[in-house]
Design a protein around this motif. Structure first.
Motif, short mmCIF file in Angstrom:
data_model
loop_
_atom_site.label_atom_id
_atom_site.label_comp_id
_atom_site.label_asym_id
_atom_site.label_seq_id
_atom_site.Cartn_x
_atom_site.Cartn_y
_atom_site.Cartn_z
N PHE A 104 -2.12 -0.14 -12.98
CA PHE A 104 -2.18 -1.66 -13.47
C PHE A 104 -2.71 -1.06 -15.60
N ALA A 105 -3.33 -1.73 -15.72
CA ALA A 105 -4.04 -1.63 -17.30
C ALA A 105 -5.27 -1.75 -16.74
N ASP A 106 -6.39 -1.01 -17.15
CA ASP A 106 -7.62 -1.36 -16.94
C ASP A 106 -7.62 -2.43 -16.98
N ILE A 107 -7.51 -3.26 -18.33
CA ILE A 107 -8.48 -3.93 -19.00
C ILE A 107 -8.05 -5.53 -17.73
N PHE A 108 -6.61 -5.39 -17.14
CA PHE A 108 -5.94 -6.20 -16.55
C PHE A 108 -6.56 -6.74 -15.34
N ARG A 109 -7.15 -4.98 -14.44
CA ARG A 109 -6.91 -4.69 -13.49
C ARG A 109 -8.94 -5.42 -13.31
N ASN A 110 -9.48 -4.94 -14.57
CA ASN A 110 -11.54 -5.69 -14.64
C ASN A 110 -11.26 -7.42 -14.25
N ASN A 111 -10.32 -8.12 -15.14
CA ASN A 111 -10.63 -9.07 -15.28
C ASN A 111 -9.53 -9.92 -13.77
N ALA A 112 -9.29 -9.32 -13.39
CA ALA A 112 -8.29 -9.70 -11.77
C ALA A 112 -9.39 -9.76 -10.84
N LEU A 113 -10.44 -8.61 -10.68
CA LEU A 113 -11.33 -8.58 -9.91
C LEU A 113 -12.58 -9.13 -10.46
N ASN A 114 -12.98 -9.58 -11.49
CA ASN A 114 -13.93 -10.18 -11.98
C ASN A 114 -13.67 -11.97 -11.88
N ASN A 115 -12.29 -11.92 -11.42
CA ASN A 115 -12.12 -13.53 -10.63
C ASN A 115 -11.36 -14.03 -9.83
N GLY A 116 -11.79 -12.99 -8.61
CA GLY A 116 -11.26 -13.11 -7.67
C GLY A 116 -9.88 -12.88 -7.23
N LEU A 117 -8.68 -12.31 -7.76
CA LEU A 117 -7.52 -11.72 -7.86
C LEU A 117 -7.65 -9.89 -7.73
N LEU A 118 -7.03 -9.70 -6.05
CA LEU A 118 -7.41 -8.60 -6.03
C LEU A 118 -5.97 -7.61 -6.69
N PRO A 119 -5.68 -6.47 -7.18
CA PRO A 119 -4.69 -5.86 -7.45
C PRO A 119 -5.25 -4.40 -6.62
N VAL A 120 -3.69 -4.49 -5.90
CA VAL A 120 -3.64 -3.07 -5.10
C VAL A 120 -2.43 -2.37 -5.43
N GLN A 121 -3.28 -1.58 -6.42
CA GLN A 121 -2.57 0.16 -6.84
C GLN A 121 -1.24 1.15 -5.45
N VAL A 122 -0.74 1.40 -5.13
CA VAL A 122 -0.07 1.89 -3.98
C VAL A 122 0.44 3.19 -5.07
N SER A 123 1.09 4.04 -4.05
CA SER A 123 2.15 5.56 -4.59
C SER A 123 3.54 4.35 -5.28
N GLY A 124 4.55 5.20 -5.94
CA GLY A 124 5.50 4.84 -6.10
C GLY A 124 6.82 4.62 -5.60
N SER A 125 6.68 5.81 -4.54
CA SER A 125 7.58 5.70 -2.91
C SER A 125 7.18 4.36 -1.99
N TYR A 126 5.66 4.33 -2.36
CA TYR A 126 5.42 2.94 -1.32
C TYR A 126 5.90 1.78 -2.04
N LEU A 127 5.49 1.60 -3.32
CA LEU A 127 6.20 0.15 -3.49
C LEU A 127 7.62 -0.10 -3.86
N SER A 128 8.21 1.10 -3.40
CA SER A 128 9.75 0.84 -3.45
C SER A 128 10.51 0.49 -2.00
N ARG A 129 9.12 1.12 -0.82
CA ARG A 129 9.50 0.57 0.27
C ARG A 129 9.65 -0.77 0.07
N ILE A 130 8.71 -1.10 -0.41
CA ILE A 130 8.44 -2.44 -0.31
C ILE A 130 8.84 -3.40 -0.89
#
Length: 198
Positions: A104-130
């Protein structure tokens, strides 16, 4: 303004396997005239969701009834570009509580957290699995546990941990914005000030 508490969420997910999605794609600049947080969801990904005449594009994932849920799964580098807080507002107003990506871009991550939206950063391999799991079955459910900092595929239970700033985690778990948090510890602040003034 207080934010909605977040503890756990179990939901299906909407896959958007596109990298480098920037904030102007999330909510185009021409829709930033409002001063309140409501109403931005209808223009989320506006130029991808709708044609020039306002008709829904049938090939865009949010217009496909097979895919729904409170979790958006996106490609790497989500939320890059400008610092507009409206991007988080639009995602929340549309109904998403979690965005999953491998970066995630840092500013977006902070804006998301400040507003109650949870950014979940996972590994590339786990993202592919999803993405594979959703492709095989759009009804695949995921569980996000903020206390454990864990996302898992249901019912198989394949899981991965994610990082979050401890302060932002506490705010999300309690539904606090920054002011709410300060009010919650005002007794401690008072004690500290009293000690300083002795």
């Amino acid at each position: 303004m207080s934010i909605q508490k977040f503890t756990t969420l179990t939901s299906t997910a909407v896959p958007l396997p596109i990298e480098n999605i920037d904030t102007d794609q999330i909510i185009p600049a021409r829709f930033l005239k409002a001063t309140t947080r409501e109403g931005f969801g209808e223009n989320l990904f506006r130029d991808w969701r709708f044609g020039k005449n306002g008709e829904p594009r049938i090939d865009f994932i949010l217009n496909d009834p097979l895919y729904k849920g409170s979790i958006l799964v996106a490609g790497r580098n989500f939320g890059s570009g400008s610092s507009r807080e409206h991007a988080a507002w639009a995602l929340l107003d549309y109904g998403f509580r979690v965005v999953v990506s491998s970066f995630f871009a840092d500013i977006f991550r902070n804006n998301a957290l400040n507003n109650g939206l949870l950014p979940v950063q996972v590994s590339g391999s786990y993202l592919s699995r999803i993405f594979r799991a959703i492709e095989m079955d759009p009804g695949t459910q995921f569980r996000v546990d903020l206390e454990k900092q864990e996302i898992s595929l249901q019912p198989a239970g394949e899981k991965e941990q994610f990082d979050i700033d401890p302060y932002k985690k506490a705010c999300l778990l309690n539904g606090y914005d920054d002011i709410d948090y300060l009010l919650s510890i005002r007794d401690k602040i008072g004690e500290y000030e009293a000690q300083r003034n002795k």
